[in-house]
Design a protein around this motif. Structure first.
Motif, PDB file in Angstrom:
ATOM      1  N   UNK A  22       0.823  -1.196   0.000  1.00 29.35           N
ATOM      2  CA  UNK A  22       0.000   0.000   0.000  1.00 29.35           C
ATOM      3  C   UNK A  22       0.866   1.258   0.000  1.00 29.35           C
ATOM      4  N   UNK A  23       0.480   2.205  -0.826  1.00 28.55           N
ATOM      5  CA  UNK A  23       1.125   3.517  -0.856  1.00 28.55           C
ATOM      6  C   UNK A  23       0.048   4.565  -0.636  1.00 28.55           C
ATOM      7  N   UNK A  24       0.298   5.458   0.357  1.00 25.23           N
ATOM      8  CA  UNK A  24      -0.630   6.530   0.679  1.00 25.23           C
ATOM      9  C   UNK A  24      -0.044   7.856   0.200  1.00 25.23           C
ATOM     10  N   UNK A  43      -1.062   5.881   6.284  1.00 22.18           N
ATOM     11  CA  UNK A  43      -1.847   7.096   6.086  1.00 22.18           C
ATOM     12  C   UNK A  43      -1.270   8.238   6.905  1.00 22.18           C
ATOM     13  N   UNK A  44      -0.851   9.313   6.226  1.00 22.05           N
ATOM     14  CA  UNK A  44      -0.298  10.480   6.910  1.00 22.05           C
ATOM     15  C   UNK A  44       1.080  10.268   7.479  1.00 22.05           C
ATOM     16  N   UNK A  59      -2.501   2.183  -4.748  1.00 16.67           N
ATOM     17  CA  UNK A  59      -2.385   3.624  -4.517  1.00 16.67           C
ATOM     18  C   UNK A  59      -3.630   4.095  -3.794  1.00 16.67           C
ATOM     19  N   UNK A  60      -3.424   4.722  -2.632  1.00 18.06           N
ATOM     20  CA  UNK A  60      -4.533   5.163  -1.798  1.00 18.06           C
ATOM     21  C   UNK A  60      -4.450   6.680  -1.625  1.00 18.06           C
ATOM     22  N   UNK A  61      -5.570   7.364  -1.940  1.00 16.01           N
ATOM     23  CA  UNK A  61      -5.662   8.807  -1.715  1.00 16.01           C
ATOM     24  C   UNK A  61      -6.702   9.031  -0.635  1.00 16.01           C
ATOM     25  N   UNK A  62      -6.223   9.363   0.583  1.00 13.05           N
ATOM     26  CA  UNK A  62      -7.141   9.700   1.657  1.00 13.05           C
ATOM     27  C   UNK A  62      -7.020  11.173   2.028  1.00 13.05           C
ATOM     28  N   UNK A  63      -6.399  11.934   1.116  1.00 16.69           N
ATOM     29  CA  UNK A  63      -6.327  13.391   1.215  1.00 16.69           C
ATOM     30  C   UNK A  63      -6.590  13.973  -0.170  1.00 16.69           C
TER      31      UNK A  63
END
Length: 777
Positions: A22-24, A43-44, A59-63
């Motif tokens: 996982x990449x944030x 995350x963060x 690829x994770x976008x939580x922003x």
């Protein structure tokens, strides 16, 4: 709270995905995808040393993020958390692909959470988001395409490949973008579920192949110079066209398409939107477009159903309501049209503003070219603020609904066709149905028992041909026909009403039917009138039916010298005609006594004088005979002519001698020719020559009120006993009459008999006559 929920969903998805990395995203605004400082393993968390670049990477976008994408890249999954806005921009002269490989439905290769927005943008060349075989996508938020960015299904499509646009999901082509084509297999793998939206803010929308739920919606808002291509898709959900910047006429491109929901045309900016344009007519089959919901036109919209005729019948079928509230609806624009263009509506039909027409100048007498067909399974409402017609009066209202049509406004059309005689009644209410086409044969057709107009019908004429008004009342069709005497232009309006409108009856009018037609004329042509008799008007059999007209105060005989009559007042069918009428108010069918017949025969007798038959007859003063023909038979069935006498005005008594008297019984009858061309017959009398006995040859009438006339021929003189028995054979009355040898008429008094069926037999000097049956009223 939303962030915690979104992160939980994303983390759970990746836990199910197996050994993925996982990449944030933690990069700054405008940072590159392909640098380790833009990503973190948590995350963060702190920056790492890698980025998503392998089929096992997620690829994770939580922003919120603004990302620069520079190189072809394979990844496992791409996820956008709820409420986040992510822009991925390609700024590279070369074509760039982001290939998504995730095949796990629980952790789809592309996941855009509810309220999230992913924008893919290409400024210099193409940016392709490519789904590898078997990969999955799930859009619950919004996916926006800008510039030359689009998606594709790559390579050989696997049965597991799926991109779902879910109930809260939306795909959008921005003003500068397009979405791309999913290919022919998109109907299996690109799925728009109920509630989803596909919006084109760009000029020139190409709707991709897909599986569109009836509750999904395609919205087109950006067309300016280029139309829409719904690229061979079999069915879509709802479709909305709302383009306030449209600068030229455009095609919507509906070809053999089923719109499972509603079609809304909200704004064409005063330009014409062609529902079925030139491009779609390239195919060899006829065009069939279906709308399962409503078709609504509003705003500054001009709509053409068809602009180019290419040898095809066109059917646009609306299962719901048709509501035209824009500027115009043009059924057909091509002057070469020679096959029908049909608008078929299953529920209500309403034109609340603008015009409804066909700009085509094509004309056909062999078929109806431009048809509005009301073809529902419920009673349909029809209302319009404008004529449903064109300059050549070629638009046809086709009634194909057995339950009928309710008019909620005046309606003016070119033609009216009832598809069959049981396909529906048009109820006009307080309104008027106007038929503008002047054709006597094609303007109104198909009417019958359950296919007519209950109310007011207006028709225009410019010929001396019969013009039919398919009127009816209380579920009974009663045809009314007007035949002008010349070809001057006229407009006739006819209404069938119940009851009568008062006024005195002037002899010979005795009673009226319980219905009448009000008629008005705009023009100067005189005309004859014909009214169909359907069912009894309540007159007796001994009365005569005639046409009657209303003078404004009285009901008068309208037959004149050229109208006809029906001899039996209890008839239930036939047609009553009038003489030529120069004034028009009201007409109906009336009864009158038989004294109004053109030739009224008072008596017809015959007797043997040596070897001849002396025949004599008397007529009334108002009779107008042209000539008489005496016919004879030896068997009472086959008659041959004996001779003719010309009618003489004022002469009431006529005689003729038959010098060829046959042995046995000679049956004679008068054939009477009136000056108006009508022909009537007398009853049969018998002259006996060498035969013995007594014969009752006729009884008039056989339905008796008070008395009846018997024609008796006898070879002997004496007193005859007339015995009346009831149906059980009981004697109920005796009457003695004096009989001379030869032929005579005798009156039977039946006034004292009760109502019922009886029979009469004569007896004289041991001789017995044949028995006659009659009914006493």
């Amino acid at each position: 709270m939303k962030k915690i929920y979104a992160l939980t969903v994303v983390c759970l998805a990746f836990a199910l995905a197996g050994s993925a990395t996982q990449y944030y995203w933690i990069g700054v605004d405008g940072a590159s995808w392909s640098v380790g400082s833009s990503w973190s393993a948590t995350s963060g968390g702190p920056a790492g040393s890698g980025w998503p670049s392998a089929v096992t990477d997620d690829a994770v976008f939580d922003n919120n993020a603004n990302v620069i994408f520079t190189t072809n890249t394979n990844i496992g999954t791409l996820s956008i958390a709820s409420g986040k806005a992510v822009v991925i921009t390609v700024s590279n002269p070369a074509k760039i692909k982001l290939i998504i490989n995730g095949t796990n439905p629980a952790a789809p290769g592309l996941f855009i959470a509810p309220s999230a927005v992913l924008t893919c943008n290409a400024t210099d060349n193409e940016f392709i988001i490519s789904f590898a075989p078997g990969s999955q996508g799930s859009v619950d938020g919004e996916w926006v395409f800008s510039g030359s960015a689009y998606f594709e299904f790559a390579g050989t499509i696997d049965a597991g490949t799926r991109l779902n646009i879910n109930g809260t999901g939306k795909m959008t082509a921005s003003p500068s973008g397009f979405i791309g084509d999913s290919g022919a297999f998109g109907e299996s793998y690109l799925v728009f579920k109920s509630g989803s939206v596909l919006e084109f803010q760009s000029d020139g929308a190409i709707v991709p192949h897909g599986n569109y739920d009836a509750g999904s919606t395609i919205v087109i808002t950006g067309c300016q110079f280029v139309g829409v291509i719904i690229d061979e898709t079999n069915a879509i959900g709802n479709l909305t066209f709302d383009c306030p910047s449209l600068a030229t006429d455009a095609d919507l491109g509906l070809y053999n398409l089923n719109i499972q929901g509603n079609l809304l045309i909200k704004n064409t900016n005063g330009n014409v939107l062609n529902l079925i344009g030139q491009r779609t007519l390239q195919n060899a089959t006829d065009v069939n477009v279906g709308i399962n919901g409503d078709f609504i036109i509003s705003g500054n919209s001009f709509v053409n159903e068809l602009t180019l005729f290419d040898g095809k019948t066109t059917n646009l079928t609306v299962q719901g309501d048709f509501k035209a509230g824009g500027q115009s609806f043009n059924m057909q624009a091509d002057n070469d049209a020679s096959l029908p263009t049909n608008l078929i509506v299953k529920k209500s039909f309403t034109v609340s503003s603008g015009i409804f027409y066909a700009s085509s100048n094509a004309v056909s007498e062999s078929q109806n070219l431009f048809n509005v067909e009301l073809n529902g399974s419920i009673v349909q409402d029809l209302a319009t603020t404008t004529a449903l017609d064109n300059a050549n009066n070629q638009i046809t209202l086709r009634v194909n609904n057995a339950l009928g049509i309710n008019m909620n406004s005046d309606v003016s059309v070119g033609r009216v066709v009832f598809v069959s005689p049981n396909k529906g009644i048009i109820h006009t209410g307080a309104h008027v149905l106007t038929v503008n086409n002047t054709s006597a044969t094609n303007a109104v057709t198909g009417y019958g028992g359950n296919a007519f107009v209950e109310g007011t019908v207006t028709r225009r004429t410019n010929s001396a041909n019969a013009i039919i008004f398919p009127t009816g009342l209380s579920n009974t069709f009663r045809k009314f026909t007007i035949t002008p005497i010349d070809g001057a232009p006229n407009t006739f309006q006819v209404t069938l009403n119940s009851g009568n409108n008062g006024g005195a009856y002037i002899s010979p009018v005795a009673t009226l039917a319980n219905y009448y037609w009000n008629v008005t004329r705009t023009g100067s042509s005189s005309a004859t009138v014909a009214m169909d008799l359907v069912g009894s008007i309540g007159a007796s059999a001994t009365d005569t039916l005639i046409s009657a007209r209303y003078s404004g105060t009285n009901w008068l005989d309208a037959r004149g010298a050229t109208g006809n009559y029906i001899y039996s007042g209890n008839s239930t069918s036939g047609t009553l005609t009038t003489a030529i009428q120069s004034a028009f108010q009201a007409f109906t069918i009336a009864s009158a006594t038989n004294s109004i017949l053109p030739i009224k025969l008072l008596s017809f007798t015959g007797k043997k004088i040596q070897n001849t038959a002396a025949l004599a007859w008397e007529i009334t003063e108002n009779s107008t005979p042209a000539r008489f023909e005496v016919v004879r038979s030896t068997d009472g069935a086959i008659f041959t002519s004996v001779g003719f006498l010309s009618g003489i005005e004022g002469k009431l008594n006529y005689t003729l001698t038959d010098n060829s008297l046959s042995a046995g019984n000679n049956f004679y009858r008068l054939k009477m020719y009136d000056r108006d061309g009508s022909i009537t017959y007398s009853s049969i009398i018998v002259v006996m020559n060498g035969s013995k006995g007594i014969l009752i040859s006729s009884m008039i009438p056989t339905v008796v009120r008070d008395r009846a006339k018997l024609n008796i021929s006898s070879s002997i003189k004496g007193n005859m006993q007339m015995v009346i028995t009831d149906i059980s054979g009981r004697i109920v009355q005796n009457q003695i009459v004096a009989i001379n040898s030869g032929n005579q008429e005798v009156w039977l008094n039946a006034s004292s008999l009760s109502a019922g069926m009886f029979q009469i037999t004569g007896y004289i000097n041991g001789e017995k006559t044949a028995t006659f049956r009659f009914i006493k009223q």
